[in-house]
Design a protein around this motif. Sequence first.
Motif, PDB file in Angstrom:
ATOM      1  N   UNK A   1      60.537  25.721 106.567  1.00  0.00           N
ATOM      2  CA  UNK A   1      60.702  26.762 107.629  1.00  0.00           C
ATOM      3  C   UNK A   1      60.924  28.326 106.827  1.00  0.00           C
ATOM      4  N   UNK A   2      61.777  28.361 105.919  1.00  0.00           N
ATOM      5  CA  UNK A   2      62.193  29.644 105.444  1.00  0.00           C
ATOM      6  C   UNK A   2      60.893  29.893 104.088  1.00  0.00           C
ATOM      7  N   UNK A   3      60.599  28.734 103.473  1.00  0.00           N
ATOM      8  CA  UNK A   3      59.592  28.948 102.571  1.00  0.00           C
ATOM      9  C   UNK A   3      58.269  29.605 103.227  1.00  0.00           C
TER      10      UNK A   3
ATOM     11  N   UNK B   1      69.467  24.092  98.644  1.00  0.00           N
ATOM     12  CA  UNK B   1      68.100  24.660  98.556  1.00  0.00           C
ATOM     13  C   UNK B   1      67.801  25.226 100.007  1.00  0.00           C
ATOM     14  N   UNK B   2      68.267  24.614 101.004  1.00  0.00           N
ATOM     15  CA  UNK B   2      67.979  24.975 102.587  1.00  0.00           C
ATOM     16  C   UNK B   2      68.747  26.415 102.927  1.00  0.00           C
ATOM     17  N   UNK B   3      70.142  26.338 102.461  1.00  0.00           N
ATOM     18  CA  UNK B   3      71.008  27.569 102.648  1.00  0.00           C
ATOM     19  C   UNK B   3      70.604  28.741 101.849  1.00  0.00           C
ATOM     20  N   UNK B   4      70.277  28.554 100.585  1.00  0.00           N
ATOM     21  CA  UNK B   4      69.763  29.679  99.806  1.00  0.00           C
ATOM     22  C   UNK B   4      68.366  30.194 100.265  1.00  0.00           C
ATOM     23  N   UNK B   5      67.730  29.234 100.537  1.00  0.00           N
ATOM     24  CA  UNK B   5      66.132  29.958 101.147  1.00  0.00           C
ATOM     25  C   UNK B   5      66.261  30.727 102.428  1.00  0.00           C
ATOM     26  N   UNK B   6      67.268  30.019 103.188  1.00  0.00           N
ATOM     27  CA  UNK B   6      67.661  30.953 104.621  1.00  0.00           C
ATOM     28  C   UNK B   6      68.190  32.437 104.171  1.00  0.00           C
ATOM     29  N   UNK B   7      68.919  32.469 103.152  1.00  0.00           N
ATOM     30  CA  UNK B   7      69.474  33.545 102.907  1.00  0.00           C
ATOM     31  C   UNK B   7      68.497  34.692 102.409  1.00  0.00           C
ATOM     32  N   UNK B   8      68.004  34.231 101.391  1.00  0.00           N
ATOM     33  CA  UNK B   8      66.748  35.078 100.806  1.00  0.00           C
ATOM     34  C   UNK B   8      65.730  35.554 101.539  1.00  0.00           C
ATOM     35  N   UNK B   9      65.129  34.546 102.233  1.00  0.00           N
ATOM     36  CA  UNK B   9      63.932  34.775 103.209  1.00  0.00           C
ATOM     37  C   UNK B   9      64.140  35.209 104.732  1.00  0.00           C
ATOM     38  N   UNK B  10      65.276  35.114 105.095  1.00  0.00           N
ATOM     39  CA  UNK B  10      65.449  35.590 106.422  1.00  0.00           C
ATOM     40  C   UNK B  10      66.957  36.336 106.505  1.00  0.00           C
ATOM     41  N   UNK B  11      67.886  35.625 106.482  1.00  0.00           N
ATOM     42  CA  UNK B  11      69.162  36.502 106.909  1.00  0.00           C
ATOM     43  C   UNK B  11      69.408  37.579 106.085  1.00  0.00           C
ATOM     44  N   UNK B  12      69.110  37.766 104.781  1.00  0.00           N
ATOM     45  CA  UNK B  12      69.331  39.223 104.153  1.00  0.00           C
ATOM     46  C   UNK B  12      68.703  40.148 104.739  1.00  0.00           C
TER      47      UNK B  12
END
Length: 440
Positions: free
Chosen positions: A353-355, A405-416
């Motif tokens: 999803x975040x990728x 991996x999921x949490x870090x991808x969510x931070x980088x691609x979306x939440x930040x």
Amino acid sequence: MLSKLKLQNLSKFKSHSGLHAIIANTGWLFADRILRMGASLVIGVWIARYLGVQQYGLFNYALAFVSLFSPIFTLGLDDVVVRHIIRKSSNKEEILGTTFWLKLLGGIVSVLVAIGSVLFLGERESLKILLVAILAITGIFRAADTIELWFQSQVQSKYTVIAKNIAFILNSLIKIALILTKAPLLAFAWVTLAEFVMSAIGLMIVYQVKGFSFWLWRWSSTVAKTLLKESLPLIFSGFAILIFMRIDQIMLGQMIGDKEVGIYSAAVRISEIWYFIPAAIVSSVAPSIYAAKEKSESVYYQRIGQLLRLLICISLAIALPMTFLSNTIIIVMFGSGYAEAGSILAVHIWTSLFVFMGLATSPWFIAEGLNHVSLGKTLSGAIFNIILNLLLIPKYAGFGAAIATIISQAIAAFLSNGFDKRTQKLFKIQVQSLLRFYKY
């Protein structure tokens, strides 16, 4: 519901000029990826069964280690070069020639750095060192991918697809022969290198056949400085992205062992095989987004929103069924020896999803000249990934690595994006795209 949304998003692209070229180009890229996905999956599973969990884990550890240094030979140039060719097509010989020599130099440096790093880390297993050395040499032959960038800029990817797939098919047949003849692990590293050599030769032949000549390419220090200035943030971003994608396997190997890497790699192979979809779509649509930026701000953002909604929809269509079928898929494909990978796959698949969202927004960062911002967000996510892996791997092994991996991808691609004024407009489009899905 999902198919309806996909059709609606796709239909919106039909009003734009160059639609037929985009669809045709995307079609060729999809054909390429589907062929590779199917063949790689079948042969990859066969190799995994043949090598066993331990050796399969060792091979994937070496692959993951080498991949960490791939930004050195790609230099983050690909998207930047395509955009420059579109803007300055009359200067293509200088752009292509400079790109080629930069990539070749980067490939040589990446080999030295990869081998030096594995020795610096205290590795004494000769087989592992040799695997890293052989796989690292592939970076030198990736300089020929410069040709692919030209055809991509012209929305004519079918020519490079044909060239690369001939090499891929021949390579696949060789791998089958290696399995049938009970070849050692090292042979699979050599045949991996051979594929890149054959692909480089194929690309050069295609470029010549189409009436172009790479002998006309020329080096330009001015062009090199311009390209590197724009791509520098993408180089570091590339390192950060690969930390997302590969550091988990390296840390698993260091903290747990090669067997756990083998199990985790089986889950990741199934989870990441879908990433060809957004890559193919974005590479075809990106030129039209760059062009829209020059003409109309509203059309520009409309296209970004459409791309986001489409890719979010596709990612959910993949993740939902895979969550419930993960155990069955792993056992049927890899065998009972890899059964533990089922629960890992059920979690890791949601990384898509975040990728997908991250790939969909990459043209925006490039068009806005905010590559340095993208770098900062990716680095923050990478740091979170390492920290979370350190906390979760000792207790939960591969399952913990998947969560990290999921949490870090969510931070980088979306939440930040929501906490940075420069990207809050993009964040709103991302949120709207997610909410749009829930309306159906």
